[in-house]
Design an enzyme around this catalytic site. Structure first.
Site, mmCIF file in Angstrom:
data_model
loop_
_atom_site.group_PDB
_atom_site.id
_atom_site.type_symbol
_atom_site.label_atom_id
_atom_site.label_comp_id
_atom_site.label_asym_id
_atom_site.label_seq_id
_atom_site.Cartn_x
_atom_site.Cartn_y
_atom_site.Cartn_z
ATOM 1 N N TYR A 73 0.854 -1.191 0.000
ATOM 2 C CA TYR A 73 0.000 0.000 0.000
ATOM 3 C C TYR A 73 0.891 1.243 0.000
ATOM 4 C CZ TYR A 73 -4.301 2.592 1.016
ATOM 5 O OH TYR A 73 -5.393 3.432 0.946
ATOM 6 N N TYR B 64 -0.977 4.164 -10.594
ATOM 7 C CA TYR B 64 -2.076 3.400 -11.211
ATOM 8 C C TYR B 64 -3.441 3.951 -10.824
ATOM 9 C CZ TYR B 64 -5.471 -0.488 -10.687
ATOM 10 O OH TYR B 64 -6.603 -1.268 -10.622
#
Length: 386
Positions: A282, A330
């Site tokens: 993350y 992304y």
């Protein structure tokens, strides 16, 4: 001790919703539903097969109820655990236990966010209640919390802004190969360093994207998974841990509870870091990647800066990390943890196209919630790992 649940459940369907900036009037529930229908189709299942619902979000108080209402599912098991961005790795852990206990047969884990559209239209997203020990300093949350951790890491271990920038460059190198990534223009360390400073030492390029989007995964027993449309990706081990809520209560700014969650996941899976083929972390901020590489055991504490420079985490590096481009390049729709699992499954299935990691049988996913507050580590594997 290896978990008795090792390999007992599998992810059988994954999907994203539309990503980036969605059509006006789209709701978080719309994106959850869209991703869910796509994930079920990926598995060869339908809404009528689902009897377990798991959801959390920043824009809805009762995510699993919203998901059930939207899809018309009268679930016999429901879980709305919210630990921030790590919620979905926790949901997978809980679904593993629920399926083993017979509480549900097919679990749907979903998320949706329209945070980009909301904020660009002048809306706001609710925040945690103020902390009287932090508010007088007017921190820009969450970035100031992560900047504090980055500053301490730099002071204690000699980590540099160039090390942080190397993380962002590697993420972009992966994103260039991902047609769904928001930012696909190649970048350099020099461009990252020259970007406007937001909260010293983090520039705007050290921070995740601000996008709309969502995702969904479908989980069932290993036995049922064998008869479905795609090759199952097995849950080998999971671990959860938490250390604080507010950054001012973090015991050590350079050590997260991924130390504990990672140890628990590796023990449950009966594996070590040497067994891992791909890593999905993350990366809300560049410091996250450095901290988690250390805390999960891929390098020693304080050595992640050297690791990303010398070993490498990009497509040509020694350890593939955040192979879809991550939250930095992304997609990052507020709570990113579910999309980590989507990418890990695709890598193990061999479905990642130009960015596919060769011979990928084991993937490690680490979800992070709050201000480095909650960590949940998941280890997934192909049939070859059973």
């Amino acid at each position: 001790m290896v978990s008795e649940l090792r390999g007992a459940t599998a992810i059988v369907g994954v999907a994203e919703s539309d990503l980036g900036e969605v059509a006006p009037g789209t709701t978080p529930a719309d994106l959850m539903g869209q991703a869910s229908i796509r994930a079920l189709a990926d598995a060869g299942l339908t809404v009528s097969d689902v009897d377990g619902l798991f959801a959390a979000g920043t824009q809805m108080m009762m995510g699993s109820l919203s998901l059930g209402e939207y899809l018309g599912i009268n679930a016999r098991y429901s879980d709305g655990t919210n630990t921030g961005g790590s919620s979905f790795e926790a949901h997978l852990h809980h679904a593993e236990a629920a399926i083993a206990a017979g509480l549900c047969d097919v679990a749907l884990i979903a998320y949706g966010s329209t945070q980009r559209s909301l904020l660009r239209s002048g809306g706001t997203i609710p925040q945690e209640q103020p902390n009287p020990y932090e508010e007088p300093y007017a921190p820009m949350m969450p970035i100031s919390a992560y900047a504090l951790a980055a500053s301490r890491h730099m002071h204690q271990f000699g980590t540099t802004r160039e090390d942080l920038a190397t993380v962002a460059v590697a993420a972009r190198e992966w994103a260039v190969m991902n047609p769904k990534a928001w930012s696909r223009k190649p970048t350099t360390v020099e461009e990252i360093l020259a970007a406007p400073m937001i909260s010293d030492p983090l520039s705007v390029k050290d921070c995740c994207l601000l996008t709309d989007g969502g995702g969904a995964i479908v989980v069932t027993s290993a036995e049922r998974a064998r008869d479905l449309a795609k090759e199952p990706v097995y849950v080998l081990g999971s671990g959860e841990a938490q250390s604080h809520l507010h950054i001012s209560s973090m015991p050590d700014f350079t050590v997260t509870s991924a130390v504990q969650s990672g140890q628990r996941a590796f023990e449950a899976a009966g594996l070590t870091v040497e067994d891992v083929d791909v890593v999905e972390l993350y990366d809300a901020f560049t410091i996250n990647t450095l901290l988690f590489l250390e805390d999960l055991g891929f390098c020693k504490k304080g050595e992640a800066g050297r690791f990303v420079r010398e070993v490498g985490i990009g497509p040509k590096g020694g350890l593939p990390v955040n192979t879809n481009g991550g939250g930095l390049s992304y997609c990052h729709p507020g709570m990113y943890g579910l999309l980590l699992l989507v990418e890990a499954v695709r890598q193990i299935r061999g479905e990642s196209g130009d960015r596919q990691v060769a011979d990928c049988d084991v993937a490690l996913v680490n979800g992070n919630g709050g201000f480095l507050s909650s960590q949940c580590t998941t280890i997934l594997g192909s049939a070859a790992t059973l």
